[in-house]
Design an enzyme around this catalytic site. Structure first.
Site: not given
Ligand code: NAD
Length: 253
Positions: A145, A158
């Protein structure tokens, strides 16, 4: 450019949290590059499964809650039983909890650290053992991130977890590089997914964020497709322990 450097035909990728957001885009991109996918989700990954199959690849539907490490051995066992091997692991599943540091609860601390850091380590360990048992190389891609590099605000667990992901990526690379395992990370910038819905819904925060992104737009999940294929492929064979920002220029400011 040599397209075969990015060819993943015949490879098997385990992708956690691929029913939505970044994980869905990454799973689909790896499938288009040639991977069969084992998706690890708490709920039905219908769209991802259909897209992977439309790309001509197989999709294995594994259900697990990664807030505990109990399902990890089963994830590896079931993937190897179905596909015979694992070549790529994408540790994408993650959650976020927002509150002032003064009010932050132990529950919000543990929930985020368990999914975003503890399970990342133990799934990496289990898959690395499988890579070594196969006597082959392997690729691990952790999703970090901007808060692997910056402090952020109101997201203490986080920031701690994602800063930990950056350090863990380096440590695992140091230990496993000589075994032919590349461990790297992608640090997405501000991407339009469920994870950032609260920020986009707050007009003030939304404007502040957009004002700082040189690219002038929120990222889309597909912006992660190329970097994920790159880190899964032979094109990145001499990269170890690197966290690659895909951020519209955010960190350059
Ligand atoms: P999202 O909420 O759409 O996806 C998160 C995914 O993690 C989902 O598929 C959810 O079901 C899964 N998940 C959460 N808890 C879980 C558990 N206990 N068991 C199994 N699966 C679980 O959000 P996203 O933005 O697609 O996030 C994906 C990754 O990217 C994460 O690690 C997030 O921290 C990271 N991230 C996102 C951003 C952003 O701007 N969207 C930026 C930096 C990092």
């Amino acid at each position: 450019m040599n397209a075969s450097l990015f060819d993943l035909s015949g490879k098997v990728a385990v992708v956690t949290g691929c029913n939505t957001g970044l994980g869905a885009a990454i799973a689909q991109a790896l499938a288009r590059a040639g991977c069969d996918i084992a998706g690890v989700n708490r709920s039905a990954p219908d769209q991802t499964a259909a897209a992977v199959q439309a790309a001509g690849r197989r999709y294995l539907d594994l259900r697990a809650d990664l807030s505990s490490i109990a399902p990890i051995s089963g994830i590896v066992r079931d993937t190897v039983q179905a596909y015979g091997r694992i070549d790529v692991l994408v540790n994408n599943a993650g959650i976020i909890r927002r509150n002032d540091a003064l009010d932050f609860t132990e529950e919000d601390w543990d929930a985020v650290l368990d999914v975003n850091l503890k399970s990342v380590f133990f799934l990496s360990q289990a898959v690395a053992r499988q890579f070594i048992a196969q006597d082959g190389p392997g690729k691990i891609i952790n999703i970090a991130s901007m808060l692997s590099f910056q402090g952020g605000i109101r997201v203490p667990s986080y920031t701690a977890a994602k800063s930990g992901v950056l350090g863990l990526t380096r440590l695992l690379a140091n230990e496993w590089a000589a075994r032919g395992i590349n461990v790297n990370a992608i640090a997405p910038g501000y991407i339009a997914t469920n994870n950032t819905a609260a920020l986009r819904g707050d007009a003030h925060r939304n404007r502040d964020i957009l004002d700082r992104i040189p690219a002038g737009r929120w990222g889309q999940p597909d912006d992660l497709a190329g970097p994920a294929v790159f880190l899964a492929s032979a094109a990145s064979d001499y990269m170890y322990g690197h966290t690659l920002a895909v951020d519209g220029g955010w960190l350059a400011r």
